[in-house]
Design a protein around this motif. Structure first.
Motif, PDB file in Angstrom:
ATOM      1  N   LYS A 269       0.816  -1.215   0.000  1.00  0.00           N
ATOM      2  CA  LYS A 269       0.000   0.000   0.000  1.00  0.00           C
ATOM      3  C   LYS A 269       0.852   1.269   0.000  1.00  0.00           C
ATOM      4  CE  LYS A 269      -4.090  -1.837   2.366  1.00  0.00           C
ATOM      5  NZ  LYS A 269      -4.925  -1.748   3.593  1.00  0.00           N
ATOM      6  N   ASP A 270       2.115   1.132   0.382  1.00  0.00           N
ATOM      7  CA  ASP A 270       3.023   2.284   0.453  1.00  0.00           C
ATOM      8  C   ASP A 270       3.372   2.748  -0.955  1.00  0.00           C
ATOM      9  OD1 ASP A 270       5.030   4.139   0.941  1.00  0.00           O
ATOM     10  OD2 ASP A 270       5.886   2.981   2.593  1.00  0.00           O
ATOM     11  N   SER A 271       3.182   4.017  -1.238  1.00  0.00           N
ATOM     12  CA  SER A 271       3.443   4.546  -2.588  1.00  0.00           C
ATOM     13  C   SER A 271       4.931   4.661  -2.887  1.00  0.00           C
ATOM     14  CB  SER A 271       2.784   5.915  -2.749  1.00  0.00           C
ATOM     15  OG  SER A 271       3.292   6.833  -1.792  1.00  0.00           O
ATOM     16  N   ARG A 272       5.765   4.613  -1.859  1.00  0.00           N
ATOM     17  CA  ARG A 272       7.207   4.725  -2.070  1.00  0.00           C
ATOM     18  C   ARG A 272       7.767   3.398  -2.581  1.00  0.00           C
ATOM     19  NH1 ARG A 272       8.602   6.655   3.887  1.00  0.00           N
ATOM     20  NH2 ARG A 272       7.096   4.950   4.197  1.00  0.00           N
ATOM     21  N   ILE A 273       8.802   3.488  -3.411  1.00  0.00           N
ATOM     22  CA  ILE A 273       9.425   2.273  -3.951  1.00  0.00           C
ATOM     23  C   ILE A 273      10.639   1.912  -3.106  1.00  0.00           C
ATOM     24  CG2 ILE A 273      10.893   3.543  -5.579  1.00  0.00           C
ATOM     25  CD1 ILE A 273      10.477   1.205  -7.534  1.00  0.00           C
ATOM     26  N   GLY A 274      10.791   0.619  -2.833  1.00  0.00           N
ATOM     27  CA  GLY A 274      11.920   0.145  -2.045  1.00  0.00           C
ATOM     28  C   GLY A 274      12.959  -0.532  -2.919  1.00  0.00           C
ATOM     29  N   SER A 275      13.942  -1.133  -2.276  1.00  0.00           N
ATOM     30  CA  SER A 275      15.034  -1.742  -3.027  1.00  0.00           C
ATOM     31  C   SER A 275      14.552  -2.930  -3.855  1.00  0.00           C
ATOM     32  CB  SER A 275      16.146  -2.186  -2.063  1.00  0.00           C
ATOM     33  OG  SER A 275      15.633  -3.082  -1.077  1.00  0.00           O
ATOM     34  N   TYR A 276      13.649  -3.754  -3.308  1.00  0.00           N
ATOM     35  CA  TYR A 276      13.131  -4.887  -4.066  1.00  0.00           C
ATOM     36  C   TYR A 276      12.354  -4.409  -5.292  1.00  0.00           C
ATOM     37  CZ  TYR A 276      14.289  -8.176  -0.291  1.00  0.00           C
ATOM     38  OH  TYR A 276      14.942  -8.943   0.637  1.00  0.00           O
ATOM     39  N   GLY A 277      11.566  -3.361  -5.107  1.00  0.00           N
ATOM     40  CA  GLY A 277      10.797  -2.832  -6.223  1.00  0.00           C
ATOM     41  C   GLY A 277      11.686  -2.255  -7.311  1.00  0.00           C
ATOM     42  N   ALA A 278      12.720  -1.511  -6.907  1.00  0.00           N
ATOM     43  CA  ALA A 278      13.640  -0.913  -7.874  1.00  0.00           C
ATOM     44  C   ALA A 278      14.383  -1.993  -8.651  1.00  0.00           C
ATOM     45  CB  ALA A 278      14.623   0.004  -7.161  1.00  0.00           C
ATOM     46  N   LEU A 279      14.891  -2.992  -7.924  1.00  0.00           N
ATOM     47  CA  LEU A 279      15.592  -4.088  -8.589  1.00  0.00           C
ATOM     48  C   LEU A 279      14.654  -4.861  -9.515  1.00  0.00           C
ATOM     49  CD1 LEU A 279      17.742  -5.439  -5.619  1.00  0.00           C
ATOM     50  CD2 LEU A 279      18.597  -4.388  -7.730  1.00  0.00           C
ATOM     51  N   GLY A 280      13.434  -5.088  -9.061  1.00  0.00           N
ATOM     52  CA  GLY A 280      12.462  -5.795  -9.888  1.00  0.00           C
ATOM     53  C   GLY A 280      12.176  -5.078 -11.189  1.00  0.00           C
ATOM     54  N   LEU A 281      12.005  -3.757 -11.108  1.00  0.00           N
ATOM     55  CA  LEU A 281      11.739  -2.971 -12.319  1.00  0.00           C
ATOM     56  C   LEU A 281      12.933  -2.997 -13.270  1.00  0.00           C
ATOM     57  CD1 LEU A 281       9.836   0.281 -11.252  1.00  0.00           C
ATOM     58  CD2 LEU A 281       9.063  -1.508 -12.816  1.00  0.00           C
ATOM     59  N   ILE A 282      14.125  -2.824 -12.728  1.00  0.00           N
ATOM     60  CA  ILE A 282      15.326  -2.830 -13.568  1.00  0.00           C
ATOM     61  C   ILE A 282      15.461  -4.165 -14.306  1.00  0.00           C
ATOM     62  CG2 ILE A 282      17.849  -2.821 -13.525  1.00  0.00           C
ATOM     63  CD1 ILE A 282      17.629  -0.800 -11.177  1.00  0.00           C
ATOM     64  N   LEU A 283      15.300  -5.248 -13.571  1.00  0.00           N
ATOM     65  CA  LEU A 283      15.441  -6.571 -14.182  1.00  0.00           C
ATOM     66  C   LEU A 283      14.333  -6.852 -15.188  1.00  0.00           C
ATOM     67  CD1 LEU A 283      16.489  -8.615 -11.020  1.00  0.00           C
ATOM     68  CD2 LEU A 283      17.928  -8.000 -12.963  1.00  0.00           C
ATOM     69  N   MET A 284      13.095  -6.492 -14.836  1.00  0.00           N
ATOM     70  CA  MET A 284      11.969  -6.738 -15.738  1.00  0.00           C
ATOM     71  C   MET A 284      12.123  -5.968 -17.048  1.00  0.00           C
ATOM     72  SD  MET A 284       9.064  -8.204 -16.398  1.00  0.00           S
ATOM     73  CE  MET A 284       8.575  -8.917 -14.821  1.00  0.00           C
ATOM     74  N   LEU A 285      12.361  -4.664 -16.955  1.00  0.00           N
ATOM     75  CA  LEU A 285      12.488  -3.849 -18.161  1.00  0.00           C
ATOM     76  C   LEU A 285      13.742  -4.206 -18.945  1.00  0.00           C
ATOM     77  CD1 LEU A 285      11.385  -0.382 -16.709  1.00  0.00           C
ATOM     78  CD2 LEU A 285      10.046  -1.942 -18.127  1.00  0.00           C
ATOM     79  N   GLY A 286      14.821  -4.507 -18.221  1.00  0.00           N
ATOM     80  CA  GLY A 286      16.055  -4.881 -18.903  1.00  0.00           C
ATOM     81  C   GLY A 286      15.914  -6.177 -19.677  1.00  0.00           C
ATOM     82  N   LEU A 287      15.272  -7.176 -19.072  1.00  0.00           N
ATOM     83  CA  LEU A 287      15.076  -8.453 -19.755  1.00  0.00           C
ATOM     84  C   LEU A 287      14.161  -8.291 -20.967  1.00  0.00           C
ATOM     85  CD1 LEU A 287      14.780 -10.933 -16.757  1.00  0.00           C
ATOM     86  CD2 LEU A 287      16.455 -11.035 -18.619  1.00  0.00           C
TER      87      LEU A 287
END
Length: 262
Positions: free
Chosen positions: A109-127
């Motif tokens: 529910k927290d609108s802020r992005i954490g380390s897991y979210g940032a890593l997930g986005l980088i890996l998802m978009l990069g792949l």
């Protein structure tokens, strides 16, 4: 005629919910329509994928594959407002660590992005970018087809989850409250029908791609069931963020499958 008009309304409601595309004023709105419009999620994906594929095609006339793919992905994110990517990031933050169910729901529910979210986005978009670049370098038409199919098919996966799992969050305060009700079998079958029609069209136009298409169908199904099992084990259901995350996972799985037999 009345039935056709109603289905057109439902499609426009889905289009408005998932994209920036303006819809006609005559469509109107009723909260119940947002639940029923789930049957047309894959059709919205078809349009988003087509838009991205057209940007890819146009960009390839001017720039190398890597730049063209980046522009195509940016076009898709812009059109959808990063709706599904946001759900993926929130899901990574909530479920990336070894936390309790209640803590995971609170984190998502927290609108802020954490380390897991940032890593997930980088890996998802990069792949996704790496797969699309490889597809373009092999066959630009195959890349466009894979992009369109992956967008369409991946939008059926959330409908499956809505049908298969209960809502895990607080339905009264959910961002996707009208979706927090189990989808009917007719809704699910209609969503799958859109994917089937697109698949049949591809098979008819490009029969040499049947192996890739078949593998993509299998990959999408396996990824959907894997997400279902994971969410059921961790949360006992799904949230709106999890639906977006599932779309992203299934889209990537489908793209990987299209590349596997090139």
């Amino acid at each position: 005629m009345r039935l056709v008009l109603h289905e057109l309304r439902l499609f426009f409601i889905a289009l408005q919910f998932f994209t920036r595309v303006p819809i006609p004023r005559w469509v109107g709105f009723e909260p119940l329509w947002l639940q029923h419009c789930a049957r047309h999620f894959p059709l919205v994906g078809l349009l988003v994928g087509t838009f991205s594929a057209l940007v890819l095609w146009a960009a390839l006339w001017l720039w190398p594959a890597g730049v063209a793919v980046g522009l195509a992905m940016a076009a898709g994110v812009w059109l959808t407002g990063g709706f599904h990517e946001d759900g993926w990031a929130d899901t990574c933050d909530g479920l990336g660590g070894a936390v309790s169910r209640d803590k995971a729901l609170l984190i998502m529910k927290d609108s802020r992005i954490g380390s897991y979210g940032a890593l997930g986005l980088i890996l998802m978009l990069g792949l996704k970018a790496a797969v699309l670049v490889s597809l373009v370098e092999q066959d630009w038409l195959l890349a466009m087809t894979a992009l369109v199919w992956a967008h369409c098919a991946s939008r059926a996966a959330p409908v499956w989850l809505i049908r298969a799992l209960p809502y895990a969050g607080d339905a009264d305060h959910a961002k996707a409250k009208p979706l927090a009700t189990q989808a009917s079998i007719a809704t699910l079958l209609t969503a799958l029908l859109w994917v089937l029609l697109l698949s049949l069209g591809i098979a008819w136009q490009q029969p040499q791609w049947l192996s890739q298409l078949g593998l993509a169908v299998l990959a999408a199904a396996v990824a959907t069931r894997a997400m279902q099992a994971w969410l059921n084990r961790r949360l006992g259901g799904y949230t709106g963020d999890n639906l977006g995350a599932t779309q992203q996972v299934v889209e990537l799985a489908a793209l990987l499958a299209w590349l596997a037999h090139v």
